[in-house]
Design an enzyme around this catalytic site. Structure first.
Site, PDB file in Angstrom:
ATOM      1  N   PRO A 193       0.808  -1.226   0.000  1.00  0.00           N
ATOM      2  CA  PRO A 193       0.000   0.000   0.000  1.00  0.00           C
ATOM      3  C   PRO A 193       0.842   1.278   0.000  1.00  0.00           C
ATOM      4  CG  PRO A 193      -0.659  -1.469   1.800  1.00  0.00           C
ATOM      5  CD  PRO A 193       0.564  -2.054   1.175  1.00  0.00           C
ATOM      6  N   GLU A 201       0.736  -8.660   8.330  1.00  0.00           N
ATOM      7  CA  GLU A 201       1.004  -7.216   8.440  1.00  0.00           C
ATOM      8  C   GLU A 201       2.025  -6.745   7.408  1.00  0.00           C
ATOM      9  OE1 GLU A 201      -0.725  -5.000  10.141  1.00  0.00           O
ATOM     10  OE2 GLU A 201      -1.954  -6.724  10.694  1.00  0.00           O
ATOM     11  N   ARG A 226      -2.999  -6.723 -21.167  1.00  0.00           N
ATOM     12  CA  ARG A 226      -3.655  -5.971 -22.250  1.00  0.00           C
ATOM     13  C   ARG A 226      -2.647  -5.256 -23.139  1.00  0.00           C
ATOM     14  NH1 ARG A 226      -9.102  -5.400 -22.067  1.00  0.00           N
ATOM     15  NH2 ARG A 226      -9.161  -3.529 -23.337  1.00  0.00           N
ATOM     16  N   ASP A 243      -8.669   2.391 -25.389  1.00  0.00           N
ATOM     17  CA  ASP A 243      -8.975   2.309 -23.957  1.00  0.00           C
ATOM     18  C   ASP A 243      -8.772   3.647 -23.252  1.00  0.00           C
ATOM     19  OD1 ASP A 243      -9.689  -0.306 -23.579  1.00  0.00           O
ATOM     20  OD2 ASP A 243      -7.691  -1.002 -23.013  1.00  0.00           O
TER      21      ASP A 243
HETATM   22  N1  SAH Z   1       0.096  -3.350   7.603  1.00  0.00           N
HETATM   23  C1  SAH Z   1       0.264  -3.048   6.226  1.00  0.00           C
HETATM   24  C2  SAH Z   1      -0.834  -3.670   5.374  1.00  0.00           C
HETATM   25  C3  SAH Z   1      -0.710  -5.134   5.274  1.00  0.00           C
HETATM   26  S1  SAH Z   1      -1.892  -5.820   4.177  1.00  0.00           S
HETATM   27  C4  SAH Z   1       0.252  -1.553   6.026  1.00  0.00           C
HETATM   28  O1  SAH Z   1      -0.234  -0.842   6.887  1.00  0.00           O
HETATM   29  O2  SAH Z   1       0.717  -1.077   4.989  1.00  0.00           O
HETATM   30  C5  SAH Z   1      -1.026  -7.245   3.646  1.00  0.00           C
HETATM   31  C6  SAH Z   1      -0.393  -7.182   2.289  1.00  0.00           C
HETATM   32  O3  SAH Z   1      -1.399  -7.043   1.294  1.00  0.00           O
HETATM   33  C7  SAH Z   1       0.539  -6.029   2.027  1.00  0.00           C
HETATM   34  O4  SAH Z   1       1.791  -6.225   2.591  1.00  0.00           O
HETATM   35  C8  SAH Z   1       0.560  -6.006   0.507  1.00  0.00           C
HETATM   36  O5  SAH Z   1       1.393  -7.005  -0.029  1.00  0.00           O
HETATM   37  C9  SAH Z   1      -0.872  -6.346   0.188  1.00  0.00           C
HETATM   38  N2  SAH Z   1      -1.692  -5.141  -0.059  1.00  0.00           N
HETATM   39  C10 SAH Z   1      -2.704  -4.688   0.706  1.00  0.00           C
HETATM   40  N3  SAH Z   1      -3.243  -3.571   0.206  1.00  0.00           N
HETATM   41  C11 SAH Z   1      -2.573  -3.289  -0.936  1.00  0.00           C
HETATM   42  C12 SAH Z   1      -2.652  -2.261  -1.908  1.00  0.00           C
HETATM   43  N4  SAH Z   1      -3.531  -1.258  -1.817  1.00  0.00           N
HETATM   44  N5  SAH Z   1      -1.808  -2.319  -2.957  1.00  0.00           N
HETATM   45  C13 SAH Z   1      -0.889  -3.306  -3.044  1.00  0.00           C
HETATM   46  N6  SAH Z   1      -0.760  -4.300  -2.162  1.00  0.00           N
HETATM   47  C14 SAH Z   1      -1.581  -4.311  -1.111  1.00  0.00           C
END
Ligand code: SAH
Length: 250
Positions: free
Chosen positions: A88, A115, A153, A168
């Site tokens: 994220p 996490e 794509r 697109d």
């Molecule tokens: N504690 C972390 C979130 C962990 S979610 C934080 O606060 O950033 C678990 C995993 O899901 C992440 O490590 C990532 O690999 C994936 N993930 C979750 N949301 C995502 C997003 N918006 N984009 C990309 N990967 C994501």
């Protein structure tokens, strides 16, 4: 193109990769995808891949060892050395980044769970972190699949007609124009006349104009580097909102 996915849940990824256009692309060898499970590289007999965070706190953190070993087992297959972590906090995925990734001969994509991963994975193994948006999912598998489908794509032959990709939204920096199909009139609503004119130049002009109009209405932030003709077309749509300034003008 070859993509190696590092995931604790291969079954999530494999289901999607067998279906539809992506499935066909894999069958036809346009994209080669394999999944490697860090659990197969765990050192103990319980096949542990995660542990409690140092300093305390909720949840578990994926350990370095199984992830490093999983990625290092791909050596030789990963010629360009691009190792992506879905995260994220990463760079937000957009069409520009999708095009760039599609040009790579191969990619390794790490999907985290719990996490997330031990920071040393980011420091010493990963070359870039990519996010699919400002929200948090349970794991990186769906984000990786979103990215792979968008990359797919861009690979010639995956979508039957290149023209579908070429028109697109985002491909040329604008939203796509509206589309219509039969019947020509539905509950009093008519298909715009230029689309039925058979005049390809007129159709092209109408589509460009409507793409510009839609982009100005919904995503004005995307209106950049417009040509003289674009500005004229926008002016013809009337001033629903002020016409944007052309960038890079002296
Ligand atoms: N504690 C972390 C979130 C962990 S979610 C934080 O606060 O950033 C678990 C995993 O899901 C992440 O490590 C990532 O690999 C994936 N993930 C979750 N949301 C995502 C997003 N918006 N984009 C990309 N990967 C994501």
């Amino acid at each position: 193109m070859r993509i190696d996915i590092v995931s604790l849940f291969p079954e999530i990824v494999e289901g999607v990769l067998k279906a539809s256009l992506l499935g066909r692309a894999v069958d036809e060898g346009l994209i080669e995808v394999a999944v490697v499970n860090p659990r197969d590289f765990a050192a103990d007999r319980h096949r542990t891949v995660d542990d409690a965070p140092y300093g305390g706190g909720a949840g578990m953190v994926m350990q370095c060892g199984p992830i490093f070993d999983a990625v290092e087992s791909l050596r030789g297959r990963n010629s360009c050395g691009r190792v992506v972590l879905m995260s994220p906090r990463g760079r937000r995925l957009d069409q520009e980044l999708v095009k760039e990734l599609a040009a790579a001969p191969d990619l390794v994509i790490i999907c985290a769970r719990y996490e997330g991963v031990d920071e040393r994975v980011s420091e010493a193994l990963v070359t870039e972190e990519i996010s699919i948006g400002d929200y948090v999912l349970n794991g990186g598998e769906l984000p990786a699949l979103v990215m792979i489908e968008a990359i797919g794509r861009m690979i010639p032959g995956v979508v039957g007609k290149w023209e579908s990709v070429d028109t697109d939204s985002f491909f040329h920096g604008l939203l796509g124009p509206p589309q219509y199909t039969r019947p020509t009139e539905f509950r009093g609503m008519k298909v715009p006349a230029p689309l039925m004119s058979g005049d390809h130049a007129a159709i092209g002009r109408w589509r460009r104009k409507e793409a510009l109009r839609a982009t100005r209405a919904r995503r004005p932030d995307l209106l950049r580097n417009l040509t003289e003709e674009d500005l004229e077309l926008l002016a013809e749509t009337g001033n629903e909102s002020p016409a944007p300034e052309r960038e890079n003008e002296p």
